[in-house]
Design a protein around this motif. Structure first.
Motif, PDB file in Angstrom:
ATOM      1  N   TRP A 133      45.213  51.565  45.228  1.00 53.68           N
ATOM      2  CA  TRP A 133      46.473  50.870  45.290  1.00 53.68           C
ATOM      3  C   TRP A 133      46.119  49.599  44.290  1.00 53.68           C
ATOM      4  O   TRP A 133      44.992  49.040  44.146  1.00 53.68           O
ATOM      5  CB  TRP A 133      46.571  50.075  46.515  1.00 53.68           C
ATOM      6  CG  TRP A 133      47.192  51.523  47.558  1.00 53.68           C
ATOM      7  CD1 TRP A 133      48.397  51.757  47.802  1.00 53.68           C
ATOM      8  CD2 TRP A 133      46.249  52.467  48.382  1.00 53.68           C
ATOM      9  NE1 TRP A 133      48.305  53.049  48.719  1.00 53.68           N
ATOM     10  CE2 TRP A 133      46.990  53.290  49.049  1.00 53.68           C
ATOM     11  CE3 TRP A 133      44.898  52.435  48.486  1.00 53.68           C
ATOM     12  CZ2 TRP A 133      46.588  54.220  49.746  1.00 53.68           C
ATOM     13  CZ3 TRP A 133      44.395  53.268  49.494  1.00 53.68           C
ATOM     14  CH2 TRP A 133      44.967  54.205  50.025  1.00 53.68           C
ATOM     15  N   VAL A 155      48.271  47.794  50.190  1.00 51.57           N
ATOM     16  CA  VAL A 155      47.812  49.208  50.403  1.00 51.57           C
ATOM     17  C   VAL A 155      48.989  49.491  51.236  1.00 51.57           C
ATOM     18  O   VAL A 155      49.271  49.173  52.500  1.00 51.57           O
ATOM     19  CB  VAL A 155      46.810  49.160  51.284  1.00 51.57           C
ATOM     20  CG1 VAL A 155      46.128  50.493  51.532  1.00 51.57           C
ATOM     21  CG2 VAL A 155      45.632  48.479  50.284  1.00 51.57           C
ATOM     22  N   ILE A 194      52.588  51.252  42.282  1.00 54.30           N
ATOM     23  CA  ILE A 194      52.314  52.488  42.003  1.00 54.30           C
ATOM     24  C   ILE A 194      53.224  53.525  41.194  1.00 54.30           C
ATOM     25  O   ILE A 194      54.414  53.482  41.646  1.00 54.30           O
ATOM     26  CB  ILE A 194      51.576  53.376  43.015  1.00 54.30           C
ATOM     27  CG1 ILE A 194      50.308  52.727  43.537  1.00 54.30           C
ATOM     28  CG2 ILE A 194      51.414  54.751  42.600  1.00 54.30           C
ATOM     29  CD1 ILE A 194      49.916  53.244  44.798  1.00 54.30           C
TER      30      ILE A 194
END
Length: 687
Positions: A490, A506, A588
């Motif tokens: 992450w 995370v 992400i």
């Protein structure tokens, strides 16, 4: 050597899961080579029979130490039963030889040996071996020396009758505390004697104490140093550790004093170099810290250098050194761009696998390295000790290898003394766990296989990150040391705003948690700086990574496997991730590794894979008692669950409530920093 530590009840449960013999065979192979069919059959029959008899005697919770061979003994004993004596309350030990002999005949040429059907060579009376082991335990070099304990033993021939082995009971049979022999005819007598020798409760506490005495259970580094403050002895070194330490002592005496007072171990006139390799938990740091304590107490100039800021910061914060005192003794590899004048007597370089090509100074106006970093370290001291593990190299620019050090020493005319440590002191002393992790991650020649509990280390899967956190948090609040860590899968955002608020980077479903602070100072809500995350109580609510956990250990560790390493088509696949900024924060785009040092385009594919494997090797081996695992990738989670299996043996689960009192190591309070001018016997008492 110790193949297994389990209660009789748990051993029978392990056997029902068909994991007993495979586990023992794997352990035996590690110490003695491949197990024969006869050995496998003996384990499958004799151990099970003894465990059943213990249950029949209402001693199912008594701990069985299988094939126990402490350092210094000449041969293992089949089983040690450990517990409390029901009358005196003293620690009680019963040594047991298990024999499947059907009959025996006395050898005419030697009355002390016997012919056993099916065996090529004559065999001595089994009580003779037990007596030697008993004498070792209680002798001057034995682990029970000087203690007030009950110790005896017996042989159990569980497949035969008295008449078939009558020569074992002859008038010239061995005598003493280990001379008893039982057969099917005397089974009831054996059960009665077991009840009289070992109580039904209290076995786990005695077993824990004994494991500590034989070096299977070692205190964590920080705890050992904290407990030994002001003393020259920090660790009790054993086996290979003792030999390495003594050789270094001899070399230091030769180099710093009269060369005739100690043997010279190298072919050099002045300087000496030692290279000590070994896996995580093999005792490298224990050697280094013990030697530093001794040399510092003798007034020698000695420093301890490391490549890990987390380890150094934890040492200072947890043990309580003042800033000036700490910097006088604990340094970083990059601290030696300008060599000390005069040179140090001894420099101990821990985590030398993290050596860089050259030293750099973050302050551009300060001197920068102009030669290989390893040469800076060799220039700094007359005796240099390198401690390294190639399996913990987690960044592409970490170049520390045995070859690199040997070549640098060779350019100076020095032939280093090399050692490899094989013993396991971390992860509960469980080589079973270490080998399993190596096979799981592809760091050995073995393919991944099912986890086989050994009573020393516990592994379990969590079905969700919420469950993982609940398990680890429960143990932490009960008093155990514990942390949660994750693969670098992450993005890691900097603290936000003037208050330095941590973003929940995370994210797995609805579960969100922050990484530890990426800062040199504290953040909002008392969050400690990254280098202190592993030792400050306020760090528990953040997730650590390989860089902030390397060199540290806790009782319980929750490990989240991210999508940088996923299981696909019967093999591990390693993925590089991508991220983009949204409202100033990295998010992400493509799952995989988000470690900027590892996914850089300059890092080739094989180096990338090695860094990810080694990172998870570090994370999996941070626990001393239990590791809880969860993968954010569904396929990987399913695969790992098939290897770990369900937690069915509650007695093996080392929860705070299940642990005996002697095994409960409460998190010690942080120490106040010492007065920087304080001296002890003319020197600063570091330990």
């Amino acid at each position: 050597m110790l193949l297994l530590k389990l209660s009789a009840t748990d051993l029978l449960t392990l056997d029902r899961r068909d994991r007993l013999v495979p586990h023992l065979a794997a352990r035996w192979k590690r110490f003695r080579g491949p197990a024969s069919q006869g050995e496998r059959e003996a384990w499958a029959e004799s151990l099970i029979e003894l465990a059943k008899e213990l249950v029949a005697a209402e001693r199912g919770d008594v701990q069985m130490l299988v094939e126990c061979l402490p350092t210094g003994a000449d041969a293992p004993v089949d089983v040690m039963l450990v517990g409390r004596h029901p009358t005196s309350g003293a620690d009680s030990f019963q040594l047991i030889e298990l024999k499947r002999w059907s009959s025996v005949t006395r050898l005419e040429a030697d009355a002390a040996e016997f012919i056993v059907p099916g065996m090529e060579e004559p065999k001595p009376h089994p009580a003779a071996q037990l007596s030697r082991f008993h004498d070792f335990l209680m002798g001057e070099k034995g682990p029970l020396r000087g203690l007030s304990v009950e110790c005896g033993g017996f042989t159990y021939l569980h497949q035969t009758r008295d008449e078939a082995v009558q020569p074992l009971f002859g008038p010239d049979a061995p005598t003493g505390p280990c001379a008893r022999c039982y057969t099917l005819d005397s089974r009831e007598e054996m059960l009665r004697d077991l009840r009289e020798q070992i109580a039904a409760e209290g076995s786990a506490t005695v077993a824990e104490r004994f494991l500590q005495r034989i070096g299977v259970r070692n205190s964590p580094l920080l705890e050992a140093m904290n407990n030994s403050r002001g003393e020259d002895t920090v660790f009790t070194l054993r086996g290979q550790q003792s030999r390495v330490a003594q050789d270094v002592r001899d070399a230091v005496t030769s180099v710093t004093g009269d060369p005739s007072t100690a043997p010279v171990l190298t072919d050099v006139r002045h300087d000496a170099v030692f290279i000590v390799t070994g896996g995580a938990g093999s005792g490298k740091s224990a050697i280094g810290l013990q030697l530093m304590a001794e040399f510092q107490a003798k007034g020698l100039s000695v420093q301890y250098a490391s490549g890990s800021r987390a380890f150094n910061a934890a040492m200072q914060d947890h043990v309580g050194y003042g800033d000036r005192a700490f910097q006088s003794y604990f340094r970083y590899f990059s601290s030696y761009i300008t060599p000390p004048e005069p040179r140090l007597d001894v420099l101990i370089c821990d985590e030398a696998h993290r050596l860089r090509e050259r030293s750099t100074n973050p302050r551009p106006w300060m001197p920068q390295g102009t030669q290989p970093q390893v040469d800076d370290l060799l220039d700094a001291a007359r005796v240099t000790v390198f401690l390294l593990d190639a399996g913990q190299s987690v960044r592409p620019k970490e170049v520390g290898t045995v070859q690199l050090i040997e070549e640098a020493a060779g350019r100076r005319g020095i032939r280093p003394a090399r050692y490899r440590l094989q013993e396991q002191f971390r992860c509960g002393g469980s080589e079973t766990f270490r080998n399993w992790v190596h096979a799981l991650l592809g760091l050995s020649q073995e393919k991944p296989y099912a986890w086989r509990p050994d009573g020393l280390m516990h592994v379990e899967m969590a079905d969700s990150p919420e469950e993982l956190e609940r398990i680890v948090r429960t143990e932490y609040h009960a008093g155990a040391s514990a942390r949660m860590v994750a693969g670098y899968s992450w993005p890691w955002n900097k603290p936000v705003g003037p208050e330095k608020h941590l973003e929940d980077d995370v994210r797995i479903g609805s579960w969100h948690r922050p990484w530890n602070a990426d800062s040199k100072s504290g953040c909002a809500n008392g969050v400690p700086p990254s280098r202190l995350w592993g030792v400050r109580d306020e760090g528990f609510d953040q997730l650590g990574c390989v860089y902030t956990s390397q060199g540290l250990e806790w009782d319980w560790c929750g490990v989240i496997v991210g999508e940088d390493m996923v299981w696909r088509n019967n093999r591990w696949v390693f993925q590089r991730g991508k991220a983009k900024r949204e409202n100033g924060l990295l998010r992400i785009v493509t799952p995989g590794s988000h470690d900027p040092k590892v996914i850089a385009s300059t890092v080739d594919e094989e180096s990338f894979k090695a860094c990810v494997r080694n990172a998870y090797h570090v994370l999996f081996t941070r626990a001393s008692r239990a590791v809880v695992v969860h993968s954010s990738d569904p396929d990987t989670q399913t695969y790992l669950k098939t290897l770990v299996g369900k937690v069915e043996i509650q007695g093996l689960r080392p929860t705070w409530l299940n642990l005996p009192e002697v095994a409960r190591r409460r998190r010690p309070p942080r120490q106040r920093k010492k007065n920087q001018s304080a001296k002890k016997n003319g020197q600063l008492g570091l330990f």
